[in-house]
Scaffold this active site. Structure first.
Site, PDB file in Angstrom:
ATOM      1  N   ASP A   1       0.770  -1.188  -0.336  1.00 33.62           N
ATOM      2  CA  ASP A   1      -0.065  -0.141   0.238  1.00 33.62           C
ATOM      3  C   ASP A   1       1.026   1.431  -0.344  1.00 33.62           C
ATOM      4  OD1 ASP A   1      -2.049  -1.567  -0.174  1.00 33.62           O
ATOM      5  OD2 ASP A   1      -2.507  -1.462   2.202  1.00 33.62           O
TER       6      ASP A   1
ATOM      7  N   ASP B   1     -14.481  -7.517  -3.067  1.00 36.07           N
ATOM      8  CA  ASP B   1     -14.400  -7.128  -2.006  1.00 36.07           C
ATOM      9  C   ASP B   1     -15.533  -7.526  -1.579  1.00 36.07           C
ATOM     10  OD1 ASP B   1     -11.801  -6.479  -1.777  1.00 36.07           O
ATOM     11  OD2 ASP B   1     -12.113  -3.819  -1.250  1.00 36.07           O
TER      12      ASP B   1
END
Lengths: 195, 251
Positions: free
Chosen positions: B11, B130
């Site tokens: 990230d 997701d």
């Protein structure tokens, strides 16, 4: 100086970066004169073979490529356009390699695109000098070049055995991406540079 | 046969890898290029960089970071975060990314999948989903699992494939961060229902979990962040162990 043929073939930057990491000088070009005079030529390519053929034709590069006598390396779709024909867009290709480009049939054990690291075998060429059978290289493709007398390395995806690399006279091709295949890929590019 | 892939995920915010990173002398915030290089030397098969910058400036920094990654890293890498148009994708391709990952933008505008795939090929488009189980139905969510959508996981994955996605990256929000393992039965059904590769993400706490999702779960690749960042499971150890269990991975 290596000429990397620039013909809207997608991510040619990775090939340029790979040569840069090896300290090799190169130029990105679609100029026939520059290509003819280069010590070596790389024909990259991602996307569809029919579009690649159309782009090469539009730039008048097909006779130029055919006339080259220095070492030439086609990568992925750059290899496919050097074959006889391709099922992708049902297109006649340049016809250097005696191979046909066919679509993989998806199955439970063979997803399409064939994406990821796979082992190559039967390596037999200066291009693959020092590369052991079973070495992993990176593939991303939905169409594959059939086996033929020009095959210098093989690979299997599902039930299909295909040409992982081809050679005819001064023309070489890899269906995998040496520029993305870690240290094995760098070794193969170094072999090409020193041909 | 094509090897199962191990993919560390980084990230990135304003050009730096965030999330506590604590391995091999790298500090809390790591250099994205150096970490990528280290992972690739360790045997990672691909890398994923997710831009979590919220600002315009952060996004610009990310594009120049992608250029630096591309000049240093010799394995494929995917970039994601904030891609909502063909021109966003084009900018990242030009910077050297091998694939882009789209998530909520694909749900908001499913045509984006086909638009990017027709320009740059299916191999360039990863659709990330997701999902969490709500009232017995696997529901695609956005905003880190907080906002449910009207999309059902299996239908949406199938539609994404038909629209031109080259891979599906499925994260179970019910398992993400738990380190209790993946929902292997759900992965197996998903893999059986698709002809494109599936990347499993979220839930790995040990090597057995990863082995399970690659065998019982039939996943083509496993993606993880913290277990690699904290060096809880070094990639060379993981791969040796997977080979020992008869799983085809690249050593």
């Amino acid at each position: 100086m290596i000429a990397i043929i620039d013909y809207n073939a997608g991510n040619i930057k990775s090939v340029a970066n790979a040569l840069e990491r090896l300290g090799c000088s190169y130029t990105l070009t679609s100029d026939p004169e520059v290509i003819r005079k280069a010590e070596k030529v790389i024909l990259p390519g991602v996307g569809a073979a029919s579009e690649a053929m159309a782009d090469l034709e539009a730039k008048g590069l097909i006779p130029v490529i055919r006339s080259l006598r220095q070492p030439v390396l086609g990568i992925c779709v750059g290899l496919q356009v050097l074959c006889r024909d391709s099922e992708e867009g049902d297109v006649r290709c340049i016809g250097i390699f005696d191979s046909h480009v066919r679509r993989f049939q998806p199955s439970a054990e063979a997803k399409v695109p064939h994406m990821g690291w796979n082992a190559i075998g039967n390596c037999d060429s200066k291009l693959l000098k020092g590369i052991d059978g079973g070495s992993f290289v990176y593939f991303v493709h939905s169409y594959y070049p059939t086996l033929c007398p020009d095959t210098i390395a093989t690979c299997r995806h599902g039930r299909e055995m295909f040409s992982a690399a081809l050679k005819y006279e001064n023309f070489y091709g890899t269906q995998f991406h040496p520029e993305k295949s870690g240290s094995i890929g760098e070794h193969i590019l170094r072999n090409f540079i020193s041909l | 046969m094509v090897a199962k892939r191990i993919i560390p995920c980084l990230d990135v915010k304003d050009g730096q890898v965030v999330k506590g990173i604590n391995f091999l002398g790298l500090k809390e915030v790591g250099d994205a290029v150096e970490m990528g290089r280290k992972y690739s030397e360790d045997g990672a098969d691909e890398l994923v960089y997710l831009d979590i910058s919220a600002t315009h400036e952060g996004r610009r920094t990310f594009v120049s970071l992608v250029e630096r990654i591309s000049s240093v890293i010799n394995i494929p890498f995917t970039v994601g975060g904030g891609i909502s148009s063909l021109s966003d994708a084009a900018r990242l391709l030009d910077a050297g990314a091998d694939k882009i990952s789209i998530n909520s933008a694909a749900i908001a505008n499913p045509e984006l999948i086909g638009e990017i795939a027709s320009h740059y090929g299916s191999q360039f488009v990863v659709v990330a989903i997701d999902a969490k189980k709500l009232d017995g139905r696997w529901t695609a969510t956005t905003h880190g699992g907080r906002v449910p959508t009207d999309r059902e996981l299996f239908e949406w994955a199938r539609e994404a494939q038909e629209r031109g996605a080259g891979e599906i990256l499925f994260t179970s929000m019910d398992h993400d961060g738990t380190k209790a393992g993946y929902p292997c039965d759900v992965y197996a059904s998903l893999c059986d229902s698709l002809s494109i590769p599936v990347i499993a993400s979220g839930g790995a706490g040990n090597i057995g979990h990863i082995a399970d999702v690659l065998t019982l779960g039939k996943a083509d690749a496993a993606l993880a962040a913290s277990i690699f960042h904290y060096n809880e499971i070094p990639i060379p150890v993981l791969k040796q162990e997977l080979v020992g269990r008869g799983i085809n991975v690249r050593l």
